[in-house]
Write a protein that holds these residues in place. Structure first.
Motif, mmCIF file in Angstrom:
data_model
loop_
_atom_site.group_PDB
_atom_site.id
_atom_site.type_symbol
_atom_site.label_atom_id
_atom_site.label_comp_id
_atom_site.label_asym_id
_atom_site.label_seq_id
_atom_site.Cartn_x
_atom_site.Cartn_y
_atom_site.Cartn_z
ATOM 1 N N MET A 1 1.333 -1.551 -0.280
ATOM 2 C CA MET A 1 0.373 0.008 -0.100
ATOM 3 C C MET A 1 0.878 1.378 -0.100
ATOM 4 O O MET A 1 1.894 1.055 0.906
ATOM 5 C CB MET A 1 -1.015 -0.126 1.300
ATOM 6 N N ALA A 2 0.325 2.269 -0.864
ATOM 7 C CA ALA A 2 1.218 3.558 -0.925
ATOM 8 C C ALA A 2 0.889 4.634 0.093
ATOM 9 O O ALA A 2 -0.252 4.200 0.609
ATOM 10 C CB ALA A 2 0.821 4.921 -2.488
ATOM 11 N N VAL A 3 1.320 5.364 0.640
ATOM 12 C CA VAL A 3 1.044 6.075 1.519
ATOM 13 C C VAL A 3 0.110 7.330 0.992
ATOM 14 O O VAL A 3 0.080 7.385 -0.265
ATOM 15 C CB VAL A 3 2.861 7.194 2.129
ATOM 16 N N PRO A 4 -0.957 7.338 1.973
ATOM 17 C CA PRO A 4 -1.804 7.682 1.316
ATOM 18 C C PRO A 4 -1.789 9.192 1.348
ATOM 19 O O PRO A 4 -0.704 10.157 1.730
ATOM 20 C CB PRO A 4 -2.669 7.698 2.860
ATOM 21 N N ASP A 5 -1.796 10.196 0.102
ATOM 22 C CA ASP A 5 -2.524 11.486 0.362
ATOM 23 C C ASP A 5 -2.550 12.576 1.147
ATOM 24 O O ASP A 5 -3.934 12.645 1.718
ATOM 25 C CB ASP A 5 -2.731 12.069 -0.734
ATOM 26 N N THR A 6 -1.974 12.704 2.205
ATOM 27 C CA THR A 6 -1.908 13.741 3.130
ATOM 28 C C THR A 6 -1.329 15.438 3.213
ATOM 29 O O THR A 6 -1.306 16.065 3.682
ATOM 30 C CB THR A 6 -1.664 13.560 4.999
ATOM 31 N N GLY A 7 -1.757 15.650 2.499
ATOM 32 C CA GLY A 7 -1.583 17.136 1.279
ATOM 33 C C GLY A 7 -0.261 16.805 0.609
ATOM 34 O O GLY A 7 0.633 18.070 0.499
ATOM 35 N N GLN A 8 -0.184 15.853 0.324
ATOM 36 C CA GLN A 8 2.029 15.919 -0.340
ATOM 37 C C GLN A 8 1.240 17.061 -1.907
ATOM 38 O O GLN A 8 2.397 17.119 -2.389
ATOM 39 C CB GLN A 8 2.133 14.430 -0.831
ATOM 40 N N THR A 9 0.289 16.709 -2.882
ATOM 41 C CA THR A 9 -0.149 17.161 -4.180
ATOM 42 C C THR A 9 -0.391 18.796 -3.735
ATOM 43 O O THR A 9 0.275 19.491 -5.029
ATOM 44 C CB THR A 9 -1.647 16.775 -4.287
ATOM 45 N N MET A 10 -0.499 19.855 -2.398
ATOM 46 C CA MET A 10 -1.020 21.125 -2.527
ATOM 47 C C MET A 10 1.102 20.915 -2.430
ATOM 48 O O MET A 10 1.066 22.146 -3.012
ATOM 49 C CB MET A 10 -1.817 21.170 -1.599
ATOM 50 N N ALA A 11 1.149 20.669 -1.974
ATOM 51 C CA ALA A 11 3.076 21.068 -1.317
ATOM 52 C C ALA A 11 3.721 21.015 -2.352
ATOM 53 O O ALA A 11 4.173 21.842 -2.494
ATOM 54 C CB ALA A 11 3.296 19.733 -0.498
ATOM 55 N N ARG A 12 3.501 19.405 -3.632
ATOM 56 C CA ARG A 12 4.703 19.632 -5.175
ATOM 57 C C ARG A 12 4.249 20.686 -6.179
ATOM 58 O O ARG A 12 4.527 21.351 -6.088
ATOM 59 C CB ARG A 12 3.702 18.111 -5.580
ATOM 60 N N GLN A 13 2.405 21.603 -5.789
ATOM 61 C CA GLN A 13 2.044 22.623 -6.476
ATOM 62 C C GLN A 13 2.914 23.752 -5.678
ATOM 63 O O GLN A 13 3.039 24.562 -6.717
ATOM 64 C CB GLN A 13 0.333 22.331 -6.309
ATOM 65 N N LEU A 14 2.687 23.893 -4.543
ATOM 66 C CA LEU A 14 3.559 25.056 -3.936
ATOM 67 C C LEU A 14 5.276 25.417 -4.547
ATOM 68 O O LEU A 14 5.541 26.136 -4.582
ATOM 69 C CB LEU A 14 2.863 24.845 -2.314
ATOM 70 N N TYR A 15 5.682 23.766 -5.026
ATOM 71 C CA TYR A 15 7.146 23.597 -5.006
ATOM 72 C C TYR A 15 7.081 24.225 -6.058
ATOM 73 O O TYR A 15 8.123 25.268 -6.229
ATOM 74 C CB TYR A 15 7.295 22.832 -5.086
ATOM 75 N N ALA A 16 6.461 23.994 -6.884
ATOM 76 C CA ALA A 16 5.830 23.930 -8.319
ATOM 77 C C ALA A 16 5.835 25.647 -9.059
ATOM 78 O O ALA A 16 6.823 26.154 -9.028
ATOM 79 C CB ALA A 16 4.770 23.555 -9.366
ATOM 80 N N ALA A 17 4.890 26.776 -8.175
ATOM 81 C CA ALA A 17 4.960 27.808 -7.731
ATOM 82 C C ALA A 17 6.274 28.576 -7.448
ATOM 83 O O ALA A 17 6.296 29.353 -7.082
ATOM 84 C CB ALA A 17 3.631 28.308 -6.883
ATOM 85 N N ALA A 18 7.340 28.047 -6.466
ATOM 86 C CA ALA A 18 8.486 28.509 -5.854
ATOM 87 C C ALA A 18 9.693 28.102 -7.035
ATOM 88 O O ALA A 18 10.149 29.568 -6.680
ATOM 89 C CB ALA A 18 8.704 27.977 -4.599
ATOM 90 N N THR A 19 9.320 27.577 -7.791
ATOM 91 C CA THR A 19 10.179 27.399 -8.766
ATOM 92 C C THR A 19 10.215 28.027 -10.105
ATOM 93 O O THR A 19 10.943 27.801 -10.719
ATOM 94 C CB THR A 19 10.729 25.886 -9.320
ATOM 95 N N GLY A 20 8.578 28.546 -10.328
ATOM 96 C CA GLY A 20 8.638 29.155 -11.734
ATOM 97 C C GLY A 20 7.501 28.130 -13.062
ATOM 98 O O GLY A 20 7.823 28.621 -13.486
#
Length: 130
Positions: A1-20
């Protein structure tokens, strides 16, 4: 079983925004703010790691009678314990991904990439241990 999404998607989107790499205005933080937020993420990861130290206690439930119902209860509680550990690992991954986003927003890209790698390593280690 993979770890559940506990906000990883949002964190990745924030990272993408921070890196342009995201859509819209880049996300930026003052260096000291980024460092304080990253330190808070580190503290959370450490606290969650300590909580995971009880792993054997929640995945090796015994004491039920050696009957079909007792064996079923043991299996069920053991699985719930594994789900608990998966969730703790997911929260650790999320904290590390947010740390990466905050550091990237503070223009500390090498440290941000190290935090992203730590998140990947954590999930790989957790999956291998499962």
């Amino acid at each position: 079983m993979a770890v559940p999404d506990t906000g990883q998607t949002m964190a990745r989107q924030l990272y993408a925004a921070a890196t342009g790499d995201g859509d819209g205005q880049p996300f930026e933080l003052a260096a000291d703010v980024a460092e304080n937020l990253a330190a808070a993420c580190d503290k959370l990861v450490e606290d969650l790691h300590r909580a995971m130290a009880t792993g054997q206690l929640v995945t090796d439930v015994t004491g039920f009678p050696n009957l079909p119902t007792g064996q079923g209860l043991s299996r069920g509680f053991n699985e719930k314990g594994r789900q608990y550990l998966d969730t703790l690992a997911a929260f650790q991954e999320t904290a590390l991904l947010f740390k990466a986003a905050y550091l990237a927003a503070g223009k500390r890209f090498a440290d941000a990439e190290a935090a992203r790698k730590a998140a990947l390593d954590l999930v790989a280690e957790h999956s291998a241990a499962r």
